[in-house]
Design an enzyme around this catalytic site. Structure first.
Site, PDB file in Angstrom:
ATOM      1  N   SER A 141       0.861  -1.192   0.000  1.00 18.17           N
ATOM      2  CA  SER A 141       0.000   0.000   0.000  1.00 18.17           C
ATOM      3  C   SER A 141       0.892   1.236   0.000  1.00 18.17           C
ATOM      4  CB  SER A 141      -0.859   0.023   1.264  1.00 18.17           C
ATOM      5  OG  SER A 141      -1.451   1.299   1.438  1.00 18.17           O
ATOM      6  N   TYR A 154      -1.426  -1.099  10.282  1.00 14.18           N
ATOM      7  CA  TYR A 154      -1.589  -1.406   8.852  1.00 14.18           C
ATOM      8  C   TYR A 154      -0.373  -0.943   8.040  1.00 14.18           C
ATOM      9  CZ  TYR A 154      -3.833  -1.401   4.216  1.00 14.18           C
ATOM     10  OH  TYR A 154      -4.144  -1.616   2.892  1.00 14.18           O
ATOM     11  N   SER A 157       2.581  -3.140   8.605  1.00 13.10           N
ATOM     12  CA  SER A 157       2.482  -4.418   7.879  1.00 13.10           C
ATOM     13  C   SER A 157       2.799  -4.215   6.395  1.00 13.10           C
ATOM     14  CB  SER A 157       1.087  -5.032   8.053  1.00 13.10           C
ATOM     15  OG  SER A 157       0.106  -4.324   7.322  1.00 13.10           O
TER      16      SER A 157
HETATM   17  P1  NAI Z   1     -11.329  -6.154   0.982  1.00 16.43           P
HETATM   18  O1  NAI Z   1     -11.492  -6.009   2.443  1.00 16.43           O
HETATM   19  O2  NAI Z   1     -12.440  -5.713   0.094  1.00 16.43           O
HETATM   20  O3  NAI Z   1     -10.981  -7.688   0.615  1.00 16.43           O
HETATM   21  C1  NAI Z   1     -10.028  -8.406   1.338  1.00 16.43           C
HETATM   22  C2  NAI Z   1     -10.330  -9.890   1.192  1.00 16.43           C
HETATM   23  O4  NAI Z   1      -9.370 -10.619   1.989  1.00 16.43           O
HETATM   24  C3  NAI Z   1     -11.723 -10.281   1.729  1.00 16.43           C
HETATM   25  O5  NAI Z   1     -12.409 -11.077   0.786  1.00 16.43           O
HETATM   26  C4  NAI Z   1     -11.400 -11.045   3.004  1.00 16.43           C
HETATM   27  O6  NAI Z   1     -12.388 -12.032   3.336  1.00 16.43           O
HETATM   28  C5  NAI Z   1     -10.052 -11.666   2.670  1.00 16.43           C
HETATM   29  N1  NAI Z   1      -9.301 -12.064   3.869  1.00 16.43           N
HETATM   30  C6  NAI Z   1      -9.164 -11.353   5.023  1.00 16.43           C
HETATM   31  N2  NAI Z   1      -8.465 -12.063   5.920  1.00 16.43           N
HETATM   32  C7  NAI Z   1      -8.134 -13.242   5.329  1.00 16.43           C
HETATM   33  C8  NAI Z   1      -7.424 -14.393   5.767  1.00 16.43           C
HETATM   34  N3  NAI Z   1      -6.927 -14.476   7.015  1.00 16.43           N
HETATM   35  N4  NAI Z   1      -7.257 -15.420   4.900  1.00 16.43           N
HETATM   36  C9  NAI Z   1      -7.778 -15.356   3.646  1.00 16.43           C
HETATM   37  N5  NAI Z   1      -8.482 -14.293   3.192  1.00 16.43           N
HETATM   38  C10 NAI Z   1      -8.664 -13.255   4.021  1.00 16.43           C
HETATM   39  O7  NAI Z   1      -9.965  -5.406   0.642  1.00 16.43           O
HETATM   40  P2  NAI Z   1      -9.412  -4.748  -0.729  1.00 16.43           P
HETATM   41  O8  NAI Z   1      -9.653  -3.302  -0.658  1.00 16.43           O
HETATM   42  O9  NAI Z   1      -9.867  -5.530  -1.896  1.00 16.43           O
HETATM   43  O10 NAI Z   1      -7.851  -4.949  -0.486  1.00 16.43           O
HETATM   44  C11 NAI Z   1      -7.087  -6.019  -1.032  1.00 16.43           C
HETATM   45  C12 NAI Z   1      -5.627  -5.769  -0.672  1.00 16.43           C
HETATM   46  O11 NAI Z   1      -5.226  -4.499  -1.180  1.00 16.43           O
HETATM   47  C13 NAI Z   1      -5.372  -5.725   0.839  1.00 16.43           C
HETATM   48  O12 NAI Z   1      -4.121  -6.317   1.131  1.00 16.43           O
HETATM   49  C14 NAI Z   1      -5.315  -4.241   1.125  1.00 16.43           C
HETATM   50  O13 NAI Z   1      -4.548  -3.953   2.266  1.00 16.43           O
HETATM   51  C15 NAI Z   1      -4.661  -3.721  -0.138  1.00 16.43           C
HETATM   52  N6  NAI Z   1      -4.897  -2.304  -0.392  1.00 16.43           N
HETATM   53  C16 NAI Z   1      -6.169  -1.815  -0.545  1.00 16.43           C
HETATM   54  C17 NAI Z   1      -6.365  -0.461  -0.776  1.00 16.43           C
HETATM   55  C18 NAI Z   1      -7.709   0.148  -0.947  1.00 16.43           C
HETATM   56  O14 NAI Z   1      -7.791   1.383  -1.046  1.00 16.43           O
HETATM   57  N7  NAI Z   1      -8.781  -0.610  -1.032  1.00 16.43           N
HETATM   58  C19 NAI Z   1      -5.216   0.468  -0.841  1.00 16.43           C
HETATM   59  C20 NAI Z   1      -3.939  -0.157  -0.673  1.00 16.43           C
HETATM   60  C21 NAI Z   1      -3.801  -1.491  -0.459  1.00 16.43           C
END
Ligand code: NAI
Length: 246
Positions: A141, A154, A157
């Site tokens: 991120s 966060y 990490s």
């Molecule tokens: P989201 O919250 O919509 O989706 C995350 C997914 O990971 C969910 O389906 C959840 O069930 C799954 N998950 C959580 N814990 C888990 C575990 N222990 N084992 C397996 N699956 C698990 O998040 P989003 O926004 O799609 O983010 C995806 C990645 O991108 C994350 O690593 C987030 O930190 C990163 N990110 C997101 C940003 C944003 O603005 N949305 C910005 C920068 C990074």
């Protein structure tokens, strides 16, 4: 970006950025093992992908459980003979100012975002080393680069993932494995949906391109890093943030 015959694992694939990455890898011919803890959302998403002629297999797996992760990875290899691409996308937030933050929340964030990534990568990389090929893409991120108030756990990490990416890239480069990170900015997903209007306006004000990103903006860069188009790139961090952290 021809990925026919390639086998990929995408964590956190049930929604948001992970779902968009799955779509894009499948559309380009890869077979994608979709890993997530949310069984219902995962199965629904896999059905959608498969209806569009994709090849996706949902597996419910919590990446913080090393034993379950090892079994899952072993199963993928025995069924498909190899793993070509690993996208470490699963991540969570537990945001608060440090004076109010609980150590339990700090530990949960590190357990999923960092230790979970370590566990699944350790399980996968041993097969990639034998194959002498592989692409590992870690979703970090921009806050891992810049820091952000209220996001100490966060951003720690996500900064940790950058160190992880660079160290692993150096360890496995001679085995033909590329390890890179993508650092998204403010992307519209369920993770950012819950932010207050004030925080959203603050983020938007800092984006030169004047719009939030879409999950597909991130998926496009992951597709490039998963393909042979990026074979001479390793240890790199690519921001996908509309210019936010330049
Ligand atoms: P989201 O919250 O919509 O989706 C995350 C997914 O990971 C969910 O389906 C959840 O069930 C799954 N998950 C959580 N814990 C888990 C575990 N222990 N084992 C397996 N699956 C698990 O998040 P989003 O926004 O799609 O983010 C995806 C990645 O991108 C994350 O690593 C987030 O930190 C990163 N990110 C997101 C940003 C944003 O603005 N949305 C910005 C920068 C990074």
């Amino acid at each position: 970006m021809e990925l026919s015959g390639k086998v990929a694992i995408v964590t956190g694939a049930a929604r948001g950025i992970g779902a968009a990455i799955t779509n894009s890898l499948c559309e380009n011919g890869a077979m994608v093992v979709m890993v997530d803890v949310d069984k219902e959302a995962l199965e629904q998403r896999a059905n959608l992908v498969n209806q569009k002629n994709g090849s996706a297999k949902p597996i419910v797996c919590d990446i913080t459980d090393q034993t379950v992760v090892n079994e899952m990875v072993k199963g993928v290899v025995s069924e498909n003979g190899k793993i070509d691409i690993l996208v470490n996308n699963a991540g969570i937030t537990k945001d608060d100012l440090i004076i109010r933050a609980d150590i339990e929340d700090w530990e949960k964030v590190l357990a999923v975002n960092l230790t979970g990534t370590f566990s699944i990568t350790k399980a996968v990389v041993k097969y990639m080393m034998k194959q002498r090929s592989g692409k590992i893409i870690n979703i970090s991120s921009v806050v891992g680069l810049t820091g952000n108030p209220g996001q100490v756990s966060y951003s720690t990490s996500k900064a940790g993932l950058i160190g992880f990416t660079k160290s692993l890239a150096r360890e496995v480069a001679k085995r033909g494995i590329c390890v890179n990170a993508v650092a998204p900015g403010f992307i519209e997903t369920m993770m950012t949906e819950g932010l207050s209007d004030e925080v959203k306006a603050h983020f938007l004000g800092g984006i030169p391109m004047n719009r939030p990103g879409k999950p597909e903006d991130v998926a496009g860069v992951v597709l490039f890093l998963a393909s042979s188009q990026s074979d001479y790139i390793t240890g790199e961090v690519i921001r996908v943030d509309g210019g936010m952290a330049m």
